[in-house]
Design a protein around this motif. Structure first.
Motif, PDB file in Angstrom:
ATOM      1  N   GLY A  41       8.404  15.711   9.348  1.00 46.14           N
ATOM      2  CA  GLY A  41       9.567  14.938   9.758  1.00 46.14           C
ATOM      3  C   GLY A  41       9.842  13.797   8.797  1.00 46.14           C
ATOM      4  O   GLY A  41       9.067  13.535   7.865  1.00 46.14           O
ATOM      5  N   GLU A  42      10.947  13.091   9.004  1.00 38.44           N
ATOM      6  CA  GLU A  42      11.369  12.026   8.095  1.00 38.44           C
ATOM      7  C   GLU A  42      10.387  10.859   8.081  1.00 38.44           C
ATOM      8  O   GLU A  42      10.099  10.291   7.035  1.00 38.44           O
ATOM      9  CB  GLU A  42      12.769  11.529   8.482  1.00 38.44           C
ATOM     10  N   THR A  43       9.856  10.493   9.245  1.00 35.65           N
ATOM     11  CA  THR A  43       8.893   9.388   9.296  1.00 35.65           C
ATOM     12  C   THR A  43       7.666   9.701   8.466  1.00 35.65           C
ATOM     13  O   THR A  43       7.144   8.851   7.741  1.00 35.65           O
ATOM     14  CB  THR A  43       8.478   9.091  10.746  1.00 35.65           C
ATOM     15  N   ALA A  44       7.194  10.947   8.544  1.00 39.63           N
ATOM     16  CA  ALA A  44       6.025  11.359   7.778  1.00 39.63           C
ATOM     17  C   ALA A  44       6.299  11.307   6.280  1.00 39.63           C
ATOM     18  O   ALA A  44       5.427  10.926   5.480  1.00 39.63           O
ATOM     19  CB  ALA A  44       5.601  12.758   8.189  1.00 39.63           C
ATOM     20  N   LYS A  45       7.514  11.682   5.875  1.00 40.34           N
ATOM     21  CA  LYS A  45       7.868  11.637   4.450  1.00 40.34           C
ATOM     22  C   LYS A  45       7.894  10.200   3.938  1.00 40.34           C
ATOM     23  O   LYS A  45       7.404   9.900   2.845  1.00 40.34           O
ATOM     24  CB  LYS A  45       9.210  12.322   4.211  1.00 40.34           C
ATOM     25  N   VAL A  46       8.463   9.306   4.728  1.00 38.94           N
ATOM     26  CA  VAL A  46       8.481   7.890   4.358  1.00 38.94           C
ATOM     27  C   VAL A  46       7.058   7.343   4.301  1.00 38.94           C
ATOM     28  O   VAL A  46       6.693   6.596   3.392  1.00 38.94           O
ATOM     29  CB  VAL A  46       9.329   7.066   5.359  1.00 38.94           C
ATOM     30  N   PHE A  47       6.240   7.728   5.276  1.00 36.98           N
ATOM     31  CA  PHE A  47       4.841   7.295   5.315  1.00 36.98           C
ATOM     32  C   PHE A  47       4.113   7.716   4.044  1.00 36.98           C
ATOM     33  O   PHE A  47       3.383   6.931   3.437  1.00 36.98           O
ATOM     34  CB  PHE A  47       4.155   7.910   6.539  1.00 36.98           C
ATOM     35  N   GLY A  48       4.329   8.967   3.598  1.00 39.92           N
ATOM     36  CA  GLY A  48       3.657   9.467   2.401  1.00 39.92           C
ATOM     37  C   GLY A  48       4.024   8.698   1.149  1.00 39.92           C
ATOM     38  O   GLY A  48       3.199   8.540   0.236  1.00 39.92           O
ATOM     39  N   ILE A  49       5.254   8.186   1.104  1.00 34.47           N
ATOM     40  CA  ILE A  49       5.681   7.379  -0.044  1.00 34.47           C
ATOM     41  C   ILE A  49       5.183   5.945   0.097  1.00 34.47           C
ATOM     42  O   ILE A  49       4.712   5.331  -0.865  1.00 34.47           O
ATOM     43  CB  ILE A  49       7.219   7.408  -0.168  1.00 34.47           C
ATOM     44  N   ALA A  50       5.257   5.404   1.303  1.00 33.76           N
ATOM     45  CA  ALA A  50       4.915   4.002   1.527  1.00 33.76           C
ATOM     46  C   ALA A  50       3.440   3.708   1.275  1.00 33.76           C
ATOM     47  O   ALA A  50       3.097   2.640   0.744  1.00 33.76           O
ATOM     48  CB  ALA A  50       5.291   3.599   2.951  1.00 33.76           C
ATOM     49  N   ILE A  51       2.559   4.629   1.631  1.00 35.19           N
ATOM     50  CA  ILE A  51       1.123   4.327   1.477  1.00 35.19           C
ATOM     51  C   ILE A  51       0.692   4.313   0.015  1.00 35.19           C
ATOM     52  O   ILE A  51      -0.421   3.867  -0.295  1.00 35.19           O
ATOM     53  CB  ILE A  51       0.241   5.302   2.281  1.00 35.19           C
ATOM     54  N   GLN A  52       1.563   4.759  -0.898  1.00 37.08           N
ATOM     55  CA  GLN A  52       1.252   4.620  -2.312  1.00 37.08           C
ATOM     56  C   GLN A  52       1.100   3.150  -2.697  1.00 37.08           C
ATOM     57  O   GLN A  52       0.404   2.822  -3.652  1.00 37.08           O
ATOM     58  CB  GLN A  52       2.343   5.271  -3.162  1.00 37.08           C
ATOM     59  N   THR A  53       1.744   2.282  -1.936  1.00 33.81           N
ATOM     60  CA  THR A  53       1.617   0.849  -2.178  1.00 33.81           C
ATOM     61  C   THR A  53       0.168   0.400  -2.029  1.00 33.81           C
ATOM     62  O   THR A  53      -0.294  -0.484  -2.754  1.00 33.81           O
ATOM     63  CB  THR A  53       2.514   0.064  -1.195  1.00 33.81           C
ATOM     64  N   GLY A  54      -0.561   1.006  -1.103  1.00 33.07           N
ATOM     65  CA  GLY A  54      -1.968   0.658  -0.938  1.00 33.07           C
ATOM     66  C   GLY A  54      -2.762   0.942  -2.192  1.00 33.07           C
ATOM     67  O   GLY A  54      -3.621   0.141  -2.607  1.00 33.07           O
ATOM     68  N   ALA A  55      -2.479   2.084  -2.838  1.00 33.87           N
ATOM     69  CA  ALA A  55      -3.172   2.418  -4.085  1.00 33.87           C
ATOM     70  C   ALA A  55      -2.807   1.442  -5.194  1.00 33.87           C
ATOM     71  O   ALA A  55      -3.648   1.059  -6.014  1.00 33.87           O
ATOM     72  CB  ALA A  55      -2.825   3.845  -4.498  1.00 33.87           C
ATOM     73  N   MET A  56      -1.530   1.013  -5.229  1.00 41.87           N
ATOM     74  CA  MET A  56      -1.108   0.061  -6.258  1.00 41.87           C
ATOM     75  C   MET A  56      -1.722  -1.320  -6.037  1.00 41.87           C
ATOM     76  O   MET A  56      -2.016  -2.040  -6.992  1.00 41.87           O
ATOM     77  CB  MET A  56       0.421  -0.039  -6.269  1.00 41.87           C
ATOM     78  N   LEU A  57      -1.925  -1.698  -4.781  1.00 38.24           N
ATOM     79  CA  LEU A  57      -2.606  -2.963  -4.509  1.00 38.24           C
ATOM     80  C   LEU A  57      -4.048  -2.927  -5.039  1.00 38.24           C
ATOM     81  O   LEU A  57      -4.591  -3.962  -5.446  1.00 38.24           O
ATOM     82  CB  LEU A  57      -2.599  -3.245  -3.007  1.00 38.24           C
ATOM     83  N   ALA A  58      -4.649  -1.738  -5.046  1.00 38.29           N
ATOM     84  CA  ALA A  58      -5.991  -1.601  -5.615  1.00 38.29           C
ATOM     85  C   ALA A  58      -5.966  -1.856  -7.123  1.00 38.29           C
ATOM     86  O   ALA A  58      -6.882  -2.479  -7.673  1.00 38.29           O
ATOM     87  CB  ALA A  58      -6.541  -0.207  -5.322  1.00 38.29           C
ATOM     88  N   VAL A  59      -4.916  -1.389  -7.803  1.00 35.53           N
ATOM     89  CA  VAL A  59      -4.768  -1.662  -9.242  1.00 35.53           C
ATOM     90  C   VAL A  59      -4.618  -3.167  -9.479  1.00 35.53           C
ATOM     91  O   VAL A  59      -5.252  -3.746 -10.368  1.00 35.53           O
ATOM     92  CB  VAL A  59      -3.549  -0.917  -9.827  1.00 35.53           C
ATOM     93  N   ILE A  60      -3.766  -3.792  -8.666  1.00 37.48           N
ATOM     94  CA  ILE A  60      -3.549  -5.232  -8.814  1.00 37.48           C
ATOM     95  C   ILE A  60      -4.850  -5.996  -8.616  1.00 37.48           C
ATOM     96  O   ILE A  60      -5.162  -6.942  -9.355  1.00 37.48           O
ATOM     97  CB  ILE A  60      -2.471  -5.709  -7.817  1.00 37.48           C
TER      98      ILE A  60
END
Length: 285
Positions: A41-60
């Motif tokens: 569903g659409e919420t799941a698709k948004v979730f899959g994109i949004a959690i990439q931010t968590g990985a980027m915070l690890a880089v930061i």
């Protein structure tokens, strides 16, 4: 409180963190994992994109000293200015093409079978690049004796940044791998493995955090406060697993090539196609 949903979010977060920086496609793995978990569903698709931010915070967090120095020296220091300039140059192509083609790509290519095909093609490309790289540099590259044209991120020119930004656009196709496109593409352009890997880390910060923010804003009407716990769980697990992956990968590239990831991509893609063709797994779009 839906503990099952939180568990699925945690699994998705771990998958994101472990695959984001490897040349095996985090988006592809998230699409396949969400299909298996029946998180659609659409919420799941948004979730899959949004959690990439968590990985980027690890880089930061991992490169906080380097990034902090760049920000502090932006007004007066040429190396800091060059670093930020190169990030912006490399970031722009993905923004332009992502806005132009993002909806069409999401509508037609965010499917398990399309991802599997991209896995296989990407694996073959990595094998070709590694063979070419080995023929040119032999074991000198893995032993640290090679003097690359771009040995460190600080050696990059504006043209180098533009080239990396253009190859990153290939990763708009799910299953291609943003890290794979930027790292392998950079190696073709004369980067050392470490420089290619680290610049891929840095470039992911504006690219993926921007994509996550854009997706949240665009789909805000489909989201509610009840979705916040699921997103928070996914972000936390993505951050923790990505931090482990970053530290491991920098050590790995100092003495190994990427062929093992190529064979993994080919085998995994073939397995998905085989199970889909045989009807053994009901891969949901």
């Amino acid at each position: 409180m839906d503990l099952t949903l939180w568990l699925k979010a945690a699994i998705m977060g771990v998958v994101e963190g472990l695959t984001e920086f490897l040349p095996i496609s985090s988006t592809g793995h998230l699409i396949l994992t969400a299909s298996l978990l029946e998180l659609t569903g659409e919420t799941a698709k948004v979730f899959g994109i949004a959690i990439q931010t968590g990985a980027m915070l690890a880089v930061i967090w991992e490169y906080r000293a380097r990034l902090g120095a760049a920000v502090a020296g932006l007004a007066t220091q040429a190396p800091a200015q060059r670093f930020v300039r190169n990030l912006l140059i490399a970031f722009v192509p993905a923004v332009v093409l992502g806005l132009a083609l993002g909806a069409a790509i999401k509508a037609h290519l965010f499917t398990p079978v399309a991802v599997a095909l991209a896995f296989i093609v990407g694996g073959l490309v990595i094998l070709w690049v590694e063979r070419r790289h080995h023929a040119a540099f032999g074991e000198r590259d893995l032993e640290g004796h090679r003097v690359a044209r771009v040995e460190t991120v600080d050696d990059m020119s504006a043209l180098d940044a533009l080239k990396v930004g253009l190859v990153q656009c290939v990763a708009l196709i799910p299953g291609t791998s943003r890290s794979g496109a930027t790292i392998i593409g950079s190696m073709l352009f004369g980067f050392s493995r470490k420089a290619a890997t680290e610049f891929s880390f840095f470039l992911g910060i504006p690219t993926l955090m921007g994509a996550g923010a854009y997706s949240l804003v665009k789909q805000r009407d489909a989201l509610g406060w009840g979705d916040l716990p699921m997103f928070a769980v996914g972000l936390v697990f993505a951050f923790l697993s990505a931090l482990l992956c970053i530290r491991w990968l920098i050590r790995y590239v100092s003495s190994h090539d990427f062929r093992v990831f190529a064979w993994y991509r080919i085998a995994f893609g073939a397995l998905v196609l085989l199970t889909a063709w045989g009807g053994w797994v009901d891969w949901q779009d």
